[in-house]
Design an enzyme around this catalytic site. Sequence first.
Site, PDB file in Angstrom:
ATOM      1  CG  HIS A   1      -1.731  -1.239   1.355  1.00 45.64           C
ATOM      2  ND1 HIS A   1      -1.308  -2.296   2.135  1.00 45.64           N
ATOM      3  CD2 HIS A   1      -2.888  -1.632   0.776  1.00 45.64           C
ATOM      4  CE1 HIS A   1      -2.188  -3.284   2.049  1.00 45.64           C
ATOM      5  NE2 HIS A   1      -3.146  -2.912   1.231  1.00 45.64           N
TER       6      HIS A   1
HETATM    7  S1  FES Z   1       1.751  -0.657   3.325  1.00 48.18           S
HETATM    8 FE1  FES Z   1       0.100  -1.955   3.674  1.00 48.18          FE
HETATM    9  S2  FES Z   1       1.083  -3.753   4.262  1.00 48.18           S
HETATM   10 FE2  FES Z   1       2.694  -2.405   3.950  1.00 48.18          FE
END
Ligand code: FES
Length: 237
Positions: free
Chosen positions: A202
């Site tokens: 993410h």
């Molecule tokens: S940024 Fe979501 S798991 Fe690493």
Amino acid sequence: MASLSTASRLCLRSASVANPAAVRAAALSTTAMRPAGGAASASYTSPFKGNESKGNKIPDFGKYMSKSSEGSNKLFSYFMVGAMGAMTAAGAKSTVQEFLVNMSASADVLAMAKVEVDLNAIPEGKNVIIKWRGKPVFIRHRTQEEIDQANKVNISSLRDPQSDDDRVKKPEWLVMLGVCTHLGCVPIGEAGDYGGWFCPCHGSHYDISGRIRKGPAPLNLEIPEYDFPEDGKLVVG
Ligand code: FES
């Protein structure tokens, strides 16, 4: 009803004329008559004559009674209670012991509880990933430039404020769990906007001290327990 009571009164009156003592006794008690003399007897004779059968005689339990004295009977009872208690306690102990042995970590898990790493095999400016308790651990041999970069960050600007000194035991060795604090992905080394680690899941960016700088992760990468027992050796766990 009136005629019945009249008949019974007439009966009693005629009986009292014949045998007054018997009528007095019958009026005083309706319980069974004991044998004369009042001696204790094992057998019971029914007062209802003509209906004596085996069914209304109290059996003799004499042959079941103990021949020993009261003291020796008590001694035997106490011994049996004590022995049963000891056996129950031993059984309970062994059950609990078995349960705990089954629940404790197996030998291979214990062997993985600590991992020894030869630091001489890691050149400066390089990352190594080892597996410890099923999780990746990042070991970074940092350059002086990277140490300086980690130290000049304004701590108050960080999402999870922590100085670089608080995250390392030796400045040149950064040891941390390779698990993103957002949802648990494994970040990629030497990537991201801050020259540290980048989580592609993410988009979380960690700096060269493993501190979160950008993206959804709320915390810095976790530091596991580790030690340097001797020069050039690292023990994680
Ligand atoms: S940024 Fe979501 S798991 Fe690493």
